[in-house]
Design a protein around this motif. Structure first.
Motif, PDB file in Angstrom:
ATOM      1  N   SER A   1      25.717  34.527  44.934  1.00 32.96           N
ATOM      2  CA  SER A   1      25.977  36.055  45.594  1.00 32.96           C
ATOM      3  C   SER A   1      24.932  36.774  44.855  1.00 32.96           C
ATOM      4  CB  SER A   1      27.201  36.485  44.944  1.00 32.96           C
ATOM      5  OG  SER A   1      27.294  35.859  43.758  1.00 32.96           O
ATOM      6  N   GLY A   2      24.114  36.256  43.866  1.00 33.52           N
ATOM      7  CA  GLY A   2      23.386  37.092  43.162  1.00 33.52           C
ATOM      8  C   GLY A   2      23.949  37.706  42.277  1.00 33.52           C
ATOM      9  N   GLY A   3      25.208  37.406  41.336  1.00 22.89           N
ATOM     10  CA  GLY A   3      25.303  38.001  40.561  1.00 22.89           C
ATOM     11  C   GLY A   3      26.926  37.794  40.445  1.00 22.89           C
ATOM     12  N   ARG A   4      27.747  38.240  39.203  1.00 25.58           N
ATOM     13  CA  ARG A   4      28.964  37.389  39.236  1.00 25.58           C
ATOM     14  C   ARG A   4      29.671  38.343  40.485  1.00 25.58           C
ATOM     15  NH1 ARG A   4      32.295  39.979  33.714  1.00 25.58           N
ATOM     16  NH2 ARG A   4      34.469  39.766  34.734  1.00 25.58           N
ATOM     17  N   ASN A   5      31.231  36.891  40.628  1.00 25.37           N
ATOM     18  CA  ASN A   5      32.074  37.462  41.538  1.00 25.37           C
ATOM     19  C   ASN A   5      30.883  37.182  43.370  1.00 25.37           C
ATOM     20  OD1 ASN A   5      34.513  38.470  42.648  1.00 25.37           O
ATOM     21  ND2 ASN A   5      34.477  38.656  40.549  1.00 25.37           N
ATOM     22  N   LYS A   6      32.117  37.574  43.661  1.00 27.15           N
ATOM     23  CA  LYS A   6      31.736  37.900  45.254  1.00 27.15           C
ATOM     24  C   LYS A   6      31.503  38.912  46.379  1.00 27.15           C
ATOM     25  CE  LYS A   6      34.671  35.414  46.771  1.00 27.15           C
ATOM     26  NZ  LYS A   6      35.745  33.588  47.871  1.00 27.15           N
ATOM     27  N   LYS A   7      31.759  39.111  47.778  1.00 26.77           N
ATOM     28  CA  LYS A   7      32.615  40.446  48.350  1.00 26.77           C
ATOM     29  C   LYS A   7      33.936  40.822  47.443  1.00 26.77           C
ATOM     30  CE  LYS A   7      34.637  41.284  53.289  1.00 26.77           C
ATOM     31  NZ  LYS A   7      34.918  41.132  53.970  1.00 26.77           N
ATOM     32  N   GLY A   8      34.640  42.034  47.885  1.00 20.54           N
ATOM     33  CA  GLY A   8      35.466  42.823  47.377  1.00 20.54           C
ATOM     34  C   GLY A   8      35.862  43.193  45.812  1.00 20.54           C
ATOM     35  N   SER A   9      34.477  42.444  44.998  1.00 17.32           N
ATOM     36  CA  SER A   9      34.271  43.368  43.597  1.00 17.32           C
ATOM     37  C   SER A   9      32.985  44.084  43.588  1.00 17.32           C
ATOM     38  CB  SER A   9      33.688  41.864  42.828  1.00 17.32           C
ATOM     39  OG  SER A   9      33.278  42.113  41.192  1.00 17.32           O
ATOM     40  N   ILE A  10      32.799  45.189  42.481  1.00 16.43           N
ATOM     41  CA  ILE A  10      32.242  45.887  42.225  1.00 16.43           C
ATOM     42  C   ILE A  10      31.265  45.601  40.768  1.00 16.43           C
ATOM     43  CG2 ILE A  10      33.211  48.461  43.298  1.00 16.43           C
ATOM     44  CD1 ILE A  10      33.604  49.139  40.530  1.00 16.43           C
ATOM     45  N   TYR A  11      31.973  43.706  40.295  1.00 14.76           N
ATOM     46  CA  TYR A  11      30.624  43.355  39.636  1.00 14.76           C
ATOM     47  C   TYR A  11      29.480  42.936  40.601  1.00 14.76           C
ATOM     48  CZ  TYR A  11      33.827  42.415  36.276  1.00 14.76           C
ATOM     49  OH  TYR A  11      35.232  42.554  35.021  1.00 14.76           O
ATOM     50  N   GLU A  12      28.088  42.277  40.229  1.00 13.84           N
ATOM     51  CA  GLU A  12      26.851  42.748  40.678  1.00 13.84           C
ATOM     52  C   GLU A  12      26.883  41.857  42.124  1.00 13.84           C
ATOM     53  OE1 GLU A  12      23.437  44.366  39.635  1.00 13.84           O
ATOM     54  OE2 GLU A  12      25.443  45.573  39.326  1.00 13.84           O
TER      55      GLU A  12
ATOM     56  N   ALA B   1      23.144  53.164  35.053  1.00 10.14           N
ATOM     57  CA  ALA B   1      22.207  53.814  34.830  1.00 10.14           C
ATOM     58  C   ALA B   1      21.676  52.573  34.485  1.00 10.14           C
ATOM     59  CB  ALA B   1      23.066  54.264  34.419  1.00 10.14           C
ATOM     60  N   TRP B   2      20.613  51.764  35.757  1.00  8.03           N
ATOM     61  CA  TRP B   2      19.512  51.245  35.384  1.00  8.03           C
ATOM     62  C   TRP B   2      18.924  51.429  33.743  1.00  8.03           C
ATOM     63  CZ3 TRP B   2      19.202  46.387  36.979  1.00  8.03           C
ATOM     64  CH2 TRP B   2      18.456  45.413  36.261  1.00  8.03           C
ATOM     65  N   PRO B   3      18.808  49.708  32.763  1.00 11.43           N
ATOM     66  CA  PRO B   3      20.066  48.965  33.087  1.00 11.43           C
ATOM     67  C   PRO B   3      21.031  48.630  32.942  1.00 11.43           C
ATOM     68  CG  PRO B   3      18.704  48.465  31.083  1.00 11.43           C
ATOM     69  CD  PRO B   3      17.928  50.085  31.709  1.00 11.43           C
ATOM     70  N   TRP B   4      21.801  49.441  32.766  1.00 11.44           N
ATOM     71  CA  TRP B   4      23.193  50.038  31.538  1.00 11.44           C
ATOM     72  C   TRP B   4      24.045  50.204  32.864  1.00 11.44           C
ATOM     73  CZ3 TRP B   4      23.542  48.027  26.877  1.00 11.44           C
ATOM     74  CH2 TRP B   4      22.338  48.173  26.391  1.00 11.44           C
ATOM     75  N   LYS B   5      25.018  48.930  33.182  1.00  6.96           N
ATOM     76  CA  LYS B   5      26.563  49.159  33.328  1.00  6.96           C
ATOM     77  C   LYS B   5      27.808  49.401  33.076  1.00  6.96           C
ATOM     78  CE  LYS B   5      28.305  47.424  38.191  1.00  6.96           C
ATOM     79  NZ  LYS B   5      28.233  46.247  39.182  1.00  6.96           N
ATOM     80  N   LEU B   6      28.316  50.435  33.199  1.00  2.25           N
ATOM     81  CA  LEU B   6      29.539  50.141  32.442  1.00  2.25           C
ATOM     82  C   LEU B   6      30.577  50.714  33.486  1.00  2.25           C
ATOM     83  CD1 LEU B   6      31.209  50.946  30.116  1.00  2.25           C
ATOM     84  CD2 LEU B   6      31.130  53.625  31.121  1.00  2.25           C
ATOM     85  N   HIS B   7      31.795  49.721  32.854  1.00  7.11           N
ATOM     86  CA  HIS B   7      33.137  48.580  34.176  1.00  7.11           C
ATOM     87  C   HIS B   7      33.821  50.202  33.199  1.00  7.11           C
ATOM     88  CE1 HIS B   7      31.354  45.967  37.007  1.00  7.11           C
ATOM     89  NE2 HIS B   7      30.470  46.070  35.387  1.00  7.11           N
ATOM     90  N   ARG B   8      35.116  50.884  34.204  1.00  5.60           N
ATOM     91  CA  ARG B   8      35.337  51.322  33.998  1.00  5.60           C
ATOM     92  C   ARG B   8      37.317  50.578  34.632  1.00  5.60           C
ATOM     93  NH1 ARG B   8      39.664  55.490  34.889  1.00  5.60           N
ATOM     94  NH2 ARG B   8      40.369  57.185  33.657  1.00  5.60           N
ATOM     95  N   ILE B   9      38.348  50.169  34.117  1.00  2.00           N
ATOM     96  CA  ILE B   9      38.864  49.533  35.035  1.00  2.00           C
ATOM     97  C   ILE B   9      40.564  50.168  34.711  1.00  2.00           C
ATOM     98  CG2 ILE B   9      40.265  47.430  36.128  1.00  2.00           C
ATOM     99  CD1 ILE B   9      37.422  45.852  34.846  1.00  2.00           C
ATOM    100  N   GLN B  10      41.245  50.885  35.886  1.00  2.00           N
ATOM    101  CA  GLN B  10      42.225  51.745  35.130  1.00  2.00           C
ATOM    102  C   GLN B  10      43.798  50.640  36.112  1.00  2.00           C
ATOM    103  OE1 GLN B  10      42.373  55.742  34.949  1.00  2.00           O
ATOM    104  NE2 GLN B  10      44.351  56.203  36.220  1.00  2.00           N
ATOM    105  N   ASN B  11      43.649  50.109  35.313  1.00  2.00           N
ATOM    106  CA  ASN B  11      45.800  49.553  35.906  1.00  2.00           C
ATOM    107  C   ASN B  11      47.084  50.147  34.906  1.00  2.00           C
ATOM    108  OD1 ASN B  11      44.575  48.047  37.963  1.00  2.00           O
ATOM    109  ND2 ASN B  11      43.672  47.012  36.372  1.00  2.00           N
ATOM    110  N   ASP B  12      48.245  51.164  35.802  1.00  2.00           N
ATOM    111  CA  ASP B  12      49.137  51.963  35.338  1.00  2.00           C
ATOM    112  C   ASP B  12      48.900  52.705  34.114  1.00  2.00           C
ATOM    113  OD1 ASP B  12      50.756  50.282  37.443  1.00  2.00           O
ATOM    114  OD2 ASP B  12      50.486  48.342  36.464  1.00  2.00           O
ATOM    115  N   ASN B  13      47.408  53.323  33.792  1.00  2.00           N
ATOM    116  CA  ASN B  13      47.591  54.340  33.611  1.00  2.00           C
ATOM    117  C   ASN B  13      46.606  53.650  31.722  1.00  2.00           C
ATOM    118  OD1 ASN B  13      48.388  56.881  34.745  1.00  2.00           O
ATOM    119  ND2 ASN B  13      49.950  55.881  34.253  1.00  2.00           N
TER     120      ASN B  13
END
Length: 481
Positions: free
Chosen positions: A280-291, A417-429
């Motif tokens: 896939s060229g990165g972590r995970n695959k279709k359905g994920s916003i990892y690379e 913001a290449w090369p940096w990538k920040l993930h914000r994951i919000q579940n149930d606040n």
């Protein structure tokens, strides 16, 4: 003294000749606008081509295109699933802004599409293949025709062999592989219009290599068992990649046969990451916003302007609209906020950076769309004189303009913001942050939030401001009413 003047004169003449040559080249670029063809696969992962290093899948035509054209080494879909990225290609905007938060949702007719922009600039426009951002019923403002395409042969979602499709709102059952049918319609459009006085804009969206992967490569011995001897659970996926590669080859040959290859801008990419994690060229695959869910193969070929080159500057599907509109000489009087940027300077080698890219998924559930089942029912109802069995599918919810409170920030968002990538994951606040340096950690394995708290905080502020602007757009604040 005389010899010196003669030397200066020769130098001056040489300079003038060079300037005239450049002027002629620029004049040609501006006076003869290119034909533009956007080809997109459905679920083709970054590593699943020969030119990106796959060990066995056969993609000779994409490989040849990569050697002749511009290869984007870090090109991203705008979303990890199909419909949102398609809406982004059409508008240059993040798909939430257009009312397409997940698969099966409809893009609002309020949006300005690239087909409308180029059509207004004199292009003849056609859509062929998978649509999946609206209806294919006649007179629907969410159909390809409603989105600015003069001609179309389109399915509601992915399709396979012997599909039911809509040709300008008329339903047809066509025998043959859907991917081949899609390319045949594209080539018929190009053949019909290539000698006219209008440049052509074609969007070709393959239904492959999406499941159920029943199509087979053409003219290949033992095609039904191709790749069965490889260590893969999805040989059909790779067979359909080889099939779509064959169709790219047909297209490139047709452009040469029609005598228009030189000044045709042809772009190939996928709508989201692939189905095989390992390539896939990165972590995970279709359905994920990892690379792995976003990174896709991408090539631009335009012989009149560009030779072979590789571009490491990140780009994504939303960049196509703001890049192509000026190339086509189009004007958009009331342009809603864009998320993509014009890549002209990147392509010209004048720029190696770009503004951050925002991604967001998991906010809203997708909606199932069974293309053959729905279009077949529409066809049978029309043939028997019965009422439309799916009146709700003409518009869906495009006339609704939701507003969001704090819960509207839910889901998985990311700020590249290449090369940096920040993930914000919000579940149930509950909010979780992950920070990665993609240059040193392309698989996103080492979370650097604690090591770089200031950078993480700054990027979180930027990401959340962008998310709020996306929600404002979704509520309709961008539209001129």
């Amino acid at each position: 003294m005389l010899a010196q003047k003669q030397t200066l004169s020769v130098a001056l003449v040489t300079l003038l000749v060079a300037q005239l040559a450049n002027s002629k080249s620029l004049a040609a670029e501006t006076s003869e606008r290119p034909h533009i063809i956007l080809v997109m696969a459905d679920d083709h992962g970054y590593g699943d081509t020969g030119f990106t290093g796959h060990p066995f899948v056969q993609t000779p035509h994409l490989d040849a295109m990569s050697k002749a054209g511009v290869v984007f080494n870090r090109f991203y879909a705008s979303a990890p699933v199909c419909s949102p990225t398609r809406a982004s290609v059409m508008t240059g905007r993040h798909p939430f802004r257009t009312n397409v938060p997940n698969h099966g949702h409809y893009m609002r007719p309020d949006e300005v599409t690239i087909a409308e922009a180029l059509g207004g600039a004199g292009y003849v426009t056609g859509h062929f293949g998978k649509w999946h951002i609206g209806s294919v019923q006649p007179d629907s403002p969410t159909s390809p025709g409603g989105a600015g395409f003069d001609e179309w042969l389109s399915g509601l979602n992915f399709f396979d062999n012997d599909p039911y499709l809509s040709r300008n709102g008329n339903y047809e059952h066509i025998e043959g592989p859907g991917t081949v049918i899609t390319m045949e319609a594209t080539i018929e459009f190009l053949t019909k219009h290539h000698a006219g006085d209008r440049p052509m804009f074609a969007v070709t969206w393959f239904p492959s290599p999406h499941d159920p992967q029943q199509e087979l490569p053409q003219n290949v011995p033992d095609a039904a068992t191709l790749y069965n001897d490889q260590s893969t659970k999805k040989p059909g996926y790779f067979r359909e990649i080889t099939l779509l590669d064959q169709q790219v080859g047909r297209l490139r040959q047709s452009l040469r046969d029609l005598g228009i290859a030189e000044n045709t801008l042809l772009f190939y990419c996928s709508d989201n990451g692939g189905l095989i994690v390992e390539s896939s060229g990165g972590r995970n695959k279709k359905g994920s916003i990892y690379e792995g869910g976003l990174r896709v193969p991408a090539i631009l070929e335009w012989p009149a302007r560009f030779g072979h080159q590789s571009i490491d500057t990140p780009a994504f599907a939303a960049d196509l609209y703001p890049t192509l509109v000026p190339i086509a000489g189009a004007k958009v009087p009331h342009q809603p906020r864009l998320d993509g940027v014009d890549l002209a300077d990147v392509l010209a080698g004048k720029q190696t950076t770009r503004p951050p890219m925002g991604f967001w998924h998991g906010h809203t559930q997708g909606q199932s769309t069974y293309s053959d089942r729905i279009i077949r029912a529409l066809l049978e109802a029309k043939q028997s004189g019965r009422p439309n069995p799916f009146p709700e599918r003409v518009l869906k919810n495009v006339q609704e303009f939701p507003t969001f409170g704090d819960e509207g920030m839910r889901g998985h968002a990311a700020w590249n913001a290449w090369p940096w990538k920040l993930h914000r994951i919000q579940n149930d606040n509950q909010i979780k942050l992950e920070l990665y340096n993609l240059e040193t950690d392309p698989m996103e394995q080492t979370n650097l939030v604690k090591k770089h708290p200031d950078r993480a905080a700054q990027m979180k502020t930027q990401l959340e401001a962008w998310q709020r602007s996306v929600l404002d757009s979704w509520s309709g604040k961008d539209y001129v009413r």
